[in-house]
Scaffold this motif. Sequence first.
Motif, PDB file in Angstrom:
ATOM      1  N   GLN A 119      62.784  84.289  -0.682  1.00  6.28           N
ATOM      2  CA  GLN A 119      63.814  83.330  -0.886  1.00  6.28           C
ATOM      3  C   GLN A 119      63.666  81.902  -0.626  1.00  6.28           C
ATOM      4  OE1 GLN A 119      63.707  86.213   1.136  1.00  6.28           O
ATOM      5  NE2 GLN A 119      64.688  87.562  -0.460  1.00  6.28           N
ATOM      6  N   GLY A 120      62.465  81.680   0.019  1.00  5.90           N
ATOM      7  CA  GLY A 120      62.256  80.325   0.409  1.00  5.90           C
ATOM      8  C   GLY A 120      61.065  79.618  -0.173  1.00  5.90           C
ATOM      9  N   VAL A 121      60.225  80.372  -0.943  1.00  2.00           N
ATOM     10  CA  VAL A 121      59.223  79.888  -1.552  1.00  2.00           C
ATOM     11  C   VAL A 121      59.380  78.599  -2.539  1.00  2.00           C
ATOM     12  CG1 VAL A 121      59.207  81.667  -3.542  1.00  2.00           C
ATOM     13  CG2 VAL A 121      56.848  80.700  -2.638  1.00  2.00           C
ATOM     14  N   GLN A 122      60.464  78.923  -3.203  1.00  5.96           N
ATOM     15  CA  GLN A 122      60.668  77.781  -4.226  1.00  5.96           C
ATOM     16  C   GLN A 122      60.733  76.217  -3.371  1.00  5.96           C
ATOM     17  OE1 GLN A 122      63.731  77.598  -7.471  1.00  5.96           O
ATOM     18  NE2 GLN A 122      63.875  79.672  -7.073  1.00  5.96           N
ATOM     19  N   ASN A 123      61.526  76.445  -2.224  1.00 10.82           N
ATOM     20  CA  ASN A 123      61.591  75.040  -1.564  1.00 10.82           C
ATOM     21  C   ASN A 123      60.195  74.636  -0.832  1.00 10.82           C
ATOM     22  OD1 ASN A 123      63.549  72.907  -0.355  1.00 10.82           O
ATOM     23  ND2 ASN A 123      62.990  74.050   1.659  1.00 10.82           N
ATOM     24  N   LEU A 124      59.642  75.825  -0.309  1.00 13.58           N
ATOM     25  CA  LEU A 124      58.326  75.589   0.303  1.00 13.58           C
ATOM     26  C   LEU A 124      57.232  74.681  -1.014  1.00 13.58           C
ATOM     27  CD1 LEU A 124      56.200  75.695   2.591  1.00 13.58           C
ATOM     28  CD2 LEU A 124      55.676  77.957   1.650  1.00 13.58           C
ATOM     29  N   TYR A 125      57.429  75.184  -2.028  1.00 14.59           N
ATOM     30  CA  TYR A 125      56.496  74.502  -3.126  1.00 14.59           C
ATOM     31  C   TYR A 125      57.020  73.371  -3.433  1.00 14.59           C
ATOM     32  CZ  TYR A 125      53.069  78.219  -4.234  1.00 14.59           C
ATOM     33  OH  TYR A 125      52.121  79.282  -3.974  1.00 14.59           O
ATOM     34  N   ARG A 126      58.451  73.212  -3.427  1.00 19.18           N
ATOM     35  CA  ARG A 126      58.968  71.914  -3.539  1.00 19.18           C
ATOM     36  C   ARG A 126      58.890  70.837  -2.540  1.00 19.18           C
ATOM     37  NH1 ARG A 126      63.597  73.773  -4.739  1.00 19.18           N
ATOM     38  NH2 ARG A 126      63.511  73.966  -6.831  1.00 19.18           N
ATOM     39  N   THR A 127      58.858  71.153  -1.385  1.00 20.87           N
ATOM     40  CA  THR A 127      58.731  70.122  -0.398  1.00 20.87           C
ATOM     41  C   THR A 127      57.323  69.890   0.036  1.00 20.87           C
ATOM     42  OG1 THR A 127      59.152  72.020   1.381  1.00 20.87           O
ATOM     43  CG2 THR A 127      61.058  70.467   0.428  1.00 20.87           C
ATOM     44  N   VAL A 128      56.697  70.931   0.026  1.00 14.01           N
ATOM     45  CA  VAL A 128      55.327  70.908   0.563  1.00 14.01           C
ATOM     46  C   VAL A 128      53.931  70.873  -0.353  1.00 14.01           C
ATOM     47  CG1 VAL A 128      53.469  71.825   2.382  1.00 14.01           C
ATOM     48  CG2 VAL A 128      56.016  71.846   2.712  1.00 14.01           C
ATOM     49  N   GLY A 129      54.107  72.119  -1.177  1.00 13.91           N
ATOM     50  CA  GLY A 129      53.345  72.203  -2.314  1.00 13.91           C
ATOM     51  C   GLY A 129      52.491  73.609  -2.232  1.00 13.91           C
ATOM     52  N   ALA A 130      51.713  73.901  -3.075  1.00 17.07           N
ATOM     53  CA  ALA A 130      51.148  75.367  -3.239  1.00 17.07           C
ATOM     54  C   ALA A 130      49.974  75.453  -2.308  1.00 17.07           C
ATOM     55  CB  ALA A 130      50.452  75.467  -4.517  1.00 17.07           C
TER      56      ALA A 130
END
Length: 269
Positions: free
Chosen positions: A94-105
């Motif tokens: 559920q939080g992977v989108q925000n992680l990729y958006r704020t930090v990146g892959a």
Amino acid sequence: MNRIKIMSAVGLLILFLITKPFVIVRAGNVGILYRFGKIVGQVDEGLNFIPPWIFVSHANIKVQRAILDKLDSFSSESQDVSVKASLNFQVSPQGVQNLYRTVGADYYHVLIEPRVTQNFKDETVRYKSVDIAPNREQIRQAVRARLEKELAPYSIHIVDLLLDNIDFKEEFKKSIENKQIATQKALEQKQLIEVSKAQAQQKIEEQRGLGDAALARAEKESLANQRIAASLTPLLVQNRLVEKLGDKIQVMLVPQGQNFLMQLPGLQK
């Protein structure tokens, strides 16, 4: 007209094959959807229809394991400490989108790895060098708790943290080894001294026992002699003396003024 329709259909088929609108998201992953570089959503694992203008990036949501080898830390005396650890972590779907958006892959190298290193430094410096190994479990738990707290806002869950090894420089390990050898030798020497003392004390006790036994015999002999002396009379002494003489002796001369010990038959004739 039919020829134009056929060509159009063939063109659409070619376009369909080139653009590949179907994407398979592997198990344990989610597909992060990018439209012109912007994250616009995500799709679950399996076969998904994706428009040609959407790019899909696979994000791992399984439990992942990372080996952190030779993390440089310090003791309270500024002694170099080398730590090897294994980290198991998982990103929330559920939080992977925000992680990729704020930090990146590359969130592992950006967020996780530097925090593990820093937290180990903060914990090992609380202990002296010789106390780090005995307190490795306390260090491990403290680092894990800090990581869980710091990474939770990014939807990263710390499954476990294992402390594989703690090492020191060769000079320090050699000094510890020499100290242990010296301590062991000192203990062995102390034991030898204690054994020698025990043996000496045993000999003293043996001599004391022999002395006590000799004293007891002397006291008994003295008491016996006192009793014998008390029971002797002049007549009894003379009688004992005669008894010691041979059977053939008929006459015995005694000093002037002394009495005969007994009546001798030969002198009465």
